[in-house]
Write an enzyme that holds these catalytic residues in place. Structure first.
Site, PDB file in Angstrom:
ATOM      1  N   SER A   8       0.391  81.666  76.356  1.00 48.70           N
ATOM      2  CA  SER A   8       1.334  82.786  76.505  1.00 48.70           C
ATOM      3  C   SER A   8       2.025  83.049  75.182  1.00 48.70           C
ATOM      4  O   SER A   8       2.147  82.157  74.342  1.00 48.70           O
ATOM      5  CB  SER A   8       2.387  82.423  77.557  1.00 48.70           C
ATOM      6  OG  SER A   8       3.349  83.435  77.685  1.00 48.70           O
ATOM      7  N   SER A   9       2.511  84.288  75.040  1.00 41.42           N
ATOM      8  CA  SER A   9       3.354  84.583  73.876  1.00 41.42           C
ATOM      9  C   SER A   9       4.832  84.444  74.267  1.00 41.42           C
ATOM     10  O   SER A   9       5.707  84.635  73.437  1.00 41.42           O
ATOM     11  CB  SER A   9       3.078  86.016  73.403  1.00 41.42           C
ATOM     12  OG  SER A   9       3.399  86.919  74.452  1.00 41.42           O
ATOM     13  N   ASP A  65      -0.358  86.574  84.482  1.00 39.04           N
ATOM     14  CA  ASP A  65       0.019  87.969  84.290  1.00 39.04           C
ATOM     15  C   ASP A  65       1.031  88.316  85.371  1.00 39.04           C
ATOM     16  O   ASP A  65       0.785  88.065  86.558  1.00 39.04           O
ATOM     17  CB  ASP A  65      -1.205  88.890  84.343  1.00 39.04           C
ATOM     18  CG  ASP A  65      -0.913  90.197  83.631  1.00 39.04           C
ATOM     19  OD1 ASP A  65      -0.216  90.163  82.587  1.00 39.04           O
ATOM     20  OD2 ASP A  65      -1.330  91.261  84.100  1.00 39.04           O
ATOM     21  N   GLY A 140      14.090  89.269  80.195  1.00 38.71           N
ATOM     22  CA  GLY A 140      13.277  90.342  80.763  1.00 38.71           C
ATOM     23  C   GLY A 140      14.042  91.134  81.825  1.00 38.71           C
ATOM     24  O   GLY A 140      15.205  91.535  81.608  1.00 38.71           O
ATOM     25  N   ARG A 168       7.016  83.607  90.180  1.00 37.44           N
ATOM     26  CA  ARG A 168       6.437  82.492  89.409  1.00 37.44           C
ATOM     27  C   ARG A 168       6.609  81.177  90.167  1.00 37.44           C
ATOM     28  O   ARG A 168       5.733  80.317  90.121  1.00 37.44           O
ATOM     29  CB  ARG A 168       7.125  82.437  88.036  1.00 37.44           C
ATOM     30  CG  ARG A 168       6.509  81.422  87.064  1.00 37.44           C
ATOM     31  CD  ARG A 168       6.935  81.698  85.637  1.00 37.44           C
ATOM     32  NE  ARG A 168       6.493  83.012  85.225  1.00 37.44           N
ATOM     33  CZ  ARG A 168       7.310  84.067  85.072  1.00 37.44           C
ATOM     34  NH1 ARG A 168       8.614  83.939  85.234  1.00 37.44           N
ATOM     35  NH2 ARG A 168       6.815  85.237  84.736  1.00 37.44           N
TER      36      ARG A 168
HETATM   37  P1  ITT Z   1       2.167  86.753  78.025  1.00 39.56           P
HETATM   38  O1  ITT Z   1       1.863  86.516  76.570  1.00 39.56           O
HETATM   39  O2  ITT Z   1       2.180  85.489  78.856  1.00 39.56           O
HETATM   40  O3  ITT Z   1       1.304  87.851  78.663  1.00 39.56           O
HETATM   41  P2  ITT Z   1       4.330  88.646  78.530  1.00 39.56           P
HETATM   42  O4  ITT Z   1       5.772  88.634  78.178  1.00 39.56           O
HETATM   43  O5  ITT Z   1       3.487  89.800  78.045  1.00 39.56           O
HETATM   44  O6  ITT Z   1       3.700  87.259  78.053  1.00 39.56           O
HETATM   45  P3  ITT Z   1       3.628  89.315  81.312  1.00 39.56           P
HETATM   46  O7  ITT Z   1       2.655  90.339  80.854  1.00 39.56           O
HETATM   47  O8  ITT Z   1       3.178  88.311  82.327  1.00 39.56           O
HETATM   48  O9  ITT Z   1       4.232  88.475  80.097  1.00 39.56           O
HETATM   49  O10 ITT Z   1       4.934  89.952  81.930  1.00 39.56           O
HETATM   50  C1  ITT Z   1       5.274  91.287  81.697  1.00 39.56           C
HETATM   51  C2  ITT Z   1       6.743  91.465  81.507  1.00 39.56           C
HETATM   52  O11 ITT Z   1       7.386  91.414  82.790  1.00 39.56           O
HETATM   53  C3  ITT Z   1       7.444  90.394  80.669  1.00 39.56           C
HETATM   54  O12 ITT Z   1       7.350  90.678  79.292  1.00 39.56           O
HETATM   55  C4  ITT Z   1       8.886  90.535  81.168  1.00 39.56           C
HETATM   56  O13 ITT Z   1       9.522  91.616  80.520  1.00 39.56           O
HETATM   57  C5  ITT Z   1       8.670  90.876  82.640  1.00 39.56           C
HETATM   58  N1  ITT Z   1       8.749  89.663  83.457  1.00 39.56           N
HETATM   59  C6  ITT Z   1       7.728  88.913  83.940  1.00 39.56           C
HETATM   60  N2  ITT Z   1       8.206  87.865  84.654  1.00 39.56           N
HETATM   61  C7  ITT Z   1       9.549  87.957  84.585  1.00 39.56           C
HETATM   62  C8  ITT Z   1      10.603  87.168  85.088  1.00 39.56           C
HETATM   63  O14 ITT Z   1      10.403  86.058  85.777  1.00 39.56           O
HETATM   64  N3  ITT Z   1      11.853  87.556  84.818  1.00 39.56           N
HETATM   65  C9  ITT Z   1      12.100  88.675  84.115  1.00 39.56           C
HETATM   66  N4  ITT Z   1      11.174  89.470  83.589  1.00 39.56           N
HETATM   67  C10 ITT Z   1       9.900  89.116  83.830  1.00 39.56           C
END
Ligand code: ITT
Length: 198
Positions: A8-9, A65, A140, A168
């Site tokens: 993950s990033s 994802d 987020g 999650r």
């Molecule tokens: P990866 O490199 O793991 O893909 P990402 O930040 O792009 O990291 P995702 O695509 O899985 O992760 O998630 C999309 C977005 O949704 C993430 O950047 C957050 O802004 C939001 N998000 C996901 N899960 C969240 C959580 O538990 N709480 C708050 N925001 C969340």
């Protein structure tokens, strides 16, 4: 203890997974930006990404994802949550939702686990709604997503209790069940063992 990598990033996601799995596996963060295909389907994104990464990284790993699907916006931002969070932020989402009474939303998480040349998926979903205004804490969309059953507290206000409600927490719960039943399966087939022909 088995070592498992989380690709993950996003450090927040890693820290959440680690605290939920640390009694079972030694979770290491594989800090990478991997190729994500354009798709409306989170599972397709997770599986395709894991297949792609497995060509470069042979040890057992998983990635996730996640996406926030807002009913009144026809499921937006969904698979585009990362891009939309980075561009609109929470204020932008609240602006889009201003004056809208229907505030239901679903947060979804799909884990794709790569082990022994196979990909296994685990899903977690939580229903809730979008807050009228931004709350404190978290990262987020945490300050604006209120899961059902939390007495009106947003993810951000729940601290580590978030895991009991979150998408999650649920997908990690499914992964836990698999690891508890099949932990040895992972242990006997790390990439380094494969290279040695064991
Ligand atoms: P990866 O490199 O793991 O893909 P990402 O930040 O792009 O990291 P995702 O695509 O899985 O992760 O998630 C999309 C977005 O949704 C993430 O950047 C957050 O802004 C939001 N998000 C996901 N899960 C969240 C959580 O538990 N709480 C708050 N925001 C969340």
């Amino acid at each position: 203890m088995i070592t498992l990598y989380f690709a993950s990033s996003n450090k927040h996601k890693f820290l959440e997974f680690r605290r939920m799995l640390e009694d079972l596996v030694n979770l290491r963060w594989l800090q990478v930006e991997y190729l994500e295909p354009q798709s409306d389907d989170l599972a397709e994104v997770a599986i395709t990404s894991a297949l792609w990464l497995s060509k470069y990284f042979p040890e057992p790993f998983f990635l996730e994802d996640a996406g926030l699907f807002i009913k009144a916006l026809d499921g937006f931002p969904g698979p585009y949550s990362s891009y939309i969070f980075n561009s609109l932020r929470n204020d932008g989402i609240l602006k889009l939702m201003s004056g809208i009474e229907e505030r239901k939303a679903v947060f979804s998480s799909i884990i794709a686990l790569y082990v022994r040349n196979s990909i296994i998926t685990f899903e977690g979903r939580v229903a809730g709604y979008i807050a009228e205004e931004k709350k404190r804490g978290g990262w987020g969309f945490d300050p604006i997503f209120i899961p059902e059953g939390s007495n009106g507290l947003a993810f951000g206000e729940l601290g580590e209790d978030k895991d009991r409600f979150s998408h999650r927490g649920r997908s990690a719960g499914e992964l836990r069940k698999f690891l508890m039943a099949k932990g040895n399966y992972l242990k006997t087939m790390s990439g380094s063992q494969r290279e040695k022909g064991e």
